[in-house]
Design a protein around this motif. Structure first.
Motif, short mmCIF file in Angstrom:
data_model
loop_
_atom_site.label_atom_id
_atom_site.label_comp_id
_atom_site.label_asym_id
_atom_site.label_seq_id
_atom_site.Cartn_x
_atom_site.Cartn_y
_atom_site.Cartn_z
N ILE A 15 -3.23 23.20 20.56
CA ILE A 15 -3.26 24.64 20.28
C ILE A 15 -2.17 25.36 21.07
CG2 ILE A 15 -4.64 26.75 20.51
CD1 ILE A 15 -7.12 25.04 19.91
N ILE A 16 -2.02 24.99 22.34
CA ILE A 16 -0.95 25.58 23.17
C ILE A 16 0.41 25.33 22.53
CG2 ILE A 16 0.23 25.48 25.39
CD1 ILE A 16 -2.46 26.77 25.67
N ASN A 17 0.62 24.11 22.06
CA ASN A 17 1.91 23.77 21.44
C ASN A 17 2.15 24.57 20.16
OD1 ASN A 17 2.58 21.95 23.44
ND2 ASN A 17 1.74 20.19 22.35
N LEU A 18 1.09 24.76 19.37
CA LEU A 18 1.21 25.55 18.14
C LEU A 18 1.54 27.01 18.44
CD1 LEU A 18 -1.77 24.06 16.08
CD2 LEU A 18 0.66 23.96 15.45
N ILE A 19 0.89 27.56 19.47
CA ILE A 19 1.17 28.95 19.84
C ILE A 19 2.61 29.09 20.32
CG2 ILE A 19 0.61 30.77 21.50
CD1 ILE A 19 -2.32 29.82 21.35
N ARG A 20 3.07 28.15 21.13
CA ARG A 20 4.46 28.19 21.60
C ARG A 20 5.44 28.08 20.44
NH1 ARG A 20 3.20 24.58 26.94
NH2 ARG A 20 2.99 26.32 28.41
N GLU A 21 5.12 27.24 19.48
CA GLU A 21 5.98 27.12 18.30
C GLU A 21 6.04 28.44 17.54
OE1 GLU A 21 6.34 24.72 14.03
OE2 GLU A 21 4.75 24.17 15.44
N SER A 80 9.28 48.11 17.94
CA SER A 80 8.00 48.70 17.53
C SER A 80 6.85 48.06 18.29
CB SER A 80 7.78 48.50 16.02
OG SER A 80 7.48 47.16 15.73
N TYR A 81 5.67 48.69 18.21
CA TYR A 81 4.49 48.19 18.92
C TYR A 81 4.07 46.81 18.44
CZ TYR A 81 1.90 49.58 14.74
OH TYR A 81 1.45 49.69 13.44
N LEU A 82 4.44 46.44 17.21
CA LEU A 82 4.04 45.14 16.67
C LEU A 82 4.74 43.97 17.35
CD1 LEU A 82 3.89 45.89 12.83
CD2 LEU A 82 1.97 45.48 14.37
N SER A 83 5.79 44.23 18.10
CA SER A 83 6.54 43.16 18.73
C SER A 83 5.77 42.44 19.83
CB SER A 83 7.86 43.69 19.30
OG SER A 83 8.77 43.99 18.27
N LYS A 84 4.63 42.99 20.23
CA LYS A 84 3.86 42.29 21.25
C LYS A 84 2.98 41.18 20.65
CE LYS A 84 -0.25 45.28 21.61
NZ LYS A 84 -1.05 46.09 22.55
N TYR A 85 2.92 41.14 19.32
CA TYR A 85 2.09 40.13 18.66
C TYR A 85 2.91 38.91 18.26
CZ TYR A 85 -1.33 43.85 18.52
OH TYR A 85 -2.19 44.85 18.90
N ILE A 86 2.21 37.80 18.04
CA ILE A 86 2.88 36.54 17.68
C ILE A 86 3.04 36.41 16.17
CG2 ILE A 86 2.68 34.02 17.72
CD1 ILE A 86 1.05 34.29 20.30
N PHE A 87 1.97 36.68 15.43
CA PHE A 87 1.97 36.37 14.00
C PHE A 87 2.48 37.56 13.19
CE2 PHE A 87 -0.96 33.39 15.96
CZ PHE A 87 -0.36 32.21 15.55
N ILE A 88 3.79 37.71 13.23
CA ILE A 88 4.49 38.80 12.56
C ILE A 88 5.63 38.22 11.72
CG2 ILE A 88 3.94 40.57 14.26
CD1 ILE A 88 6.60 39.96 15.61
N GLU A 89 6.18 39.03 10.86
CA GLU A 89 7.32 38.60 10.05
C GLU A 89 8.18 39.81 9.70
OE1 GLU A 89 5.78 36.83 6.50
OE2 GLU A 89 4.60 38.59 5.96
N GLY A 90 9.44 39.55 9.35
CA GLY A 90 10.33 40.63 8.97
C GLY A 90 10.11 41.05 7.54
N GLU A 98 10.75 34.89 17.39
CA GLU A 98 11.64 35.56 18.34
C GLU A 98 12.69 36.41 17.63
OE1 GLU A 98 11.81 35.94 21.50
OE2 GLU A 98 10.26 34.58 22.23
N ASP A 99 13.19 35.90 16.52
CA ASP A 99 14.30 36.57 15.84
C ASP A 99 13.90 37.81 15.04
OD1 ASP A 99 15.97 34.66 16.85
OD2 ASP A 99 15.98 33.42 15.04
N VAL A 100 12.60 38.03 14.85
CA VAL A 100 12.19 39.17 14.03
C VAL A 100 11.75 40.38 14.85
CG1 VAL A 100 11.44 37.62 12.19
CG2 VAL A 100 9.75 38.49 13.80
N LEU A 101 11.77 40.26 16.19
CA LEU A 101 11.28 41.33 17.04
C LEU A 101 12.16 42.58 16.94
CD1 LEU A 101 10.42 39.32 20.29
CD2 LEU A 101 8.92 39.88 18.38
N ARG A 157 11.91 46.24 8.90
CA ARG A 157 10.82 46.45 9.84
C ARG A 157 10.06 45.15 9.99
NH1 ARG A 157 5.77 47.08 7.36
NH2 ARG A 157 5.80 47.21 5.08
N ILE A 158 9.18 45.10 10.97
CA ILE A 158 8.31 43.93 11.08
C ILE A 158 6.89 44.33 10.72
CG2 ILE A 158 9.72 42.77 12.80
CD1 ILE A 158 7.78 43.72 14.93
N LYS A 159 6.12 43.36 10.27
CA LYS A 159 4.73 43.61 9.91
C LYS A 159 3.92 42.38 10.27
CE LYS A 159 5.36 42.18 5.05
NZ LYS A 159 4.36 41.10 4.93
N LYS A 160 2.63 42.56 10.38
CA LYS A 160 1.75 41.41 10.62
C LYS A 160 1.71 40.55 9.36
CE LYS A 160 -1.24 43.53 14.09
NZ LYS A 160 -2.62 43.87 14.46
#
Length: 281
Positions: free
Chosen positions: A168-174, A186-196, A180-183, A204-207
């Motif tokens: 699970i740790i490895n999946l989260i790191r992946e 905006s406030y959404l940049s603190k989350y992991i599961f986002i996309e451009g 990284e490239d879509v940040l 913009r980015i969104k969940k």
């Protein structure tokens, strides 16, 4: 009123770095709805009560669809279909799971942007986290090589730490690396599961919209599954069902099994497992 109170708690907590709640007053996202339905499903044992509550919230959201700018896919999350199997849960069968996971991997290989969705799928099958909890993981959630920090019940207004396995740790790191490239700023940049998301005029980015992704998987497999009435919630049903089955095979006590599954035998029986699967006990 209970729903609106829950919604306000959710946004005040998740976006507490933004002082003005008015920015989120008419916002409803996938994570919030998943958490709300999970809360209702586990807070009320009477099925008629749950059915009544969900029906009323659907009426409310449909009436105010324009105000909240709600997509049809979000309305489908607040649904009884496939979620309440009034005699237990709806774990995915072993054969169906193999077919679904094969499709998940093939889609990710054909379109690299879908790997982030595949990671959510994999974490769901490796942990007792609810889907809303996974989708709300923040970029600083890893405490060390076997512990993560996450938000469970919104009403508690604090973070929890949980020991998880290395996979699970490895999946989260992946996932962190993939996004990284879509940040942006905006406030959404603190989350992991986002996309451009790009339009002719802006970026913009969104969940990520896991519900639509899962629905697409099932549509692709129409006619190939034993049961095509699965919902994203059923991934958690599947994990908990596996934990109880494997625990019995390995002679674990029900207390130990319940610790791994994250809920008691009675709760698992009521909400997550097939009603006719108890002869082994």
């Amino acid at each position: 009123l209970y729903f609106l109170d829950f919604k306000e708690q959710y946004y005040r907590f998740y976006y507490r770095d933004k002082s003005n709640y008015e920015n989120f007053k008419y916002l409803i996202d996938e994570n919030m709805l998943y958490m709300y339905v999970d809360k209702i499903n586990e807070e009320y044992s009477n099925n008629n009560t749950k059915k009544f509550i969900i029906s009323q919230i659907r009426h409310y959201l449909k009436f105010h669809k324009d105000k909240y700018n709600l997509k049809e896919s979000l309305l489908e999350i607040i649904s009884l279909k496939g979620l309440y199997e009034y005699s237990g849960g709806n774990p995915i069968t072993d054969n169906d799971l193999k077919i679904i996971y094969k499709e998940v991997k093939e889609l990710a290989e054909a379109n690299k942007s879908l790997r982030i969705y595949a990671i959510v799928f994999e974490i769901s099958l490796l942990s007792n986290f609810r889907l809303g909890e996974i989708l709300a993981l923040e970029r600083n959630c890893i405490i060390n090589d076997n512990t993560i920090r996450y938000i469970s019940k919104v009403s508690e207004k604090n973070y929890k730490e949980q020991t998880v396995n290395k996979d699970i740790i490895n999946l989260i790191r992946e996932a962190i690396s993939l996004t990284e490239d879509v940040l942006d700023d905006s406030y959404l940049s603190k989350y992991i599961f986002i996309e451009g998301s790009s339009t002719n005029y802006s970026y913009r980015i969104k969940k990520i919209e896991f519900y639509l992704y899962f629905k697409r998987i099932l549509n692709n497999l129409k006619g190939k599954l034993e049961n095509d009435n699965y919902r994203p919630y059923n991934l958690r049903h599947t994990f908990i069902d596996k934990v109880y089955k494997e625990g019995v095979k390995n002679n674990l006590s029900l207390a130990k099994i319940a610790t791994i599954a994250g809920n008691s035998f009675d709760t698992a029986k009521m909400h997550y497992r097939k009603w006719d699967d108890y002869e082994m006990y």
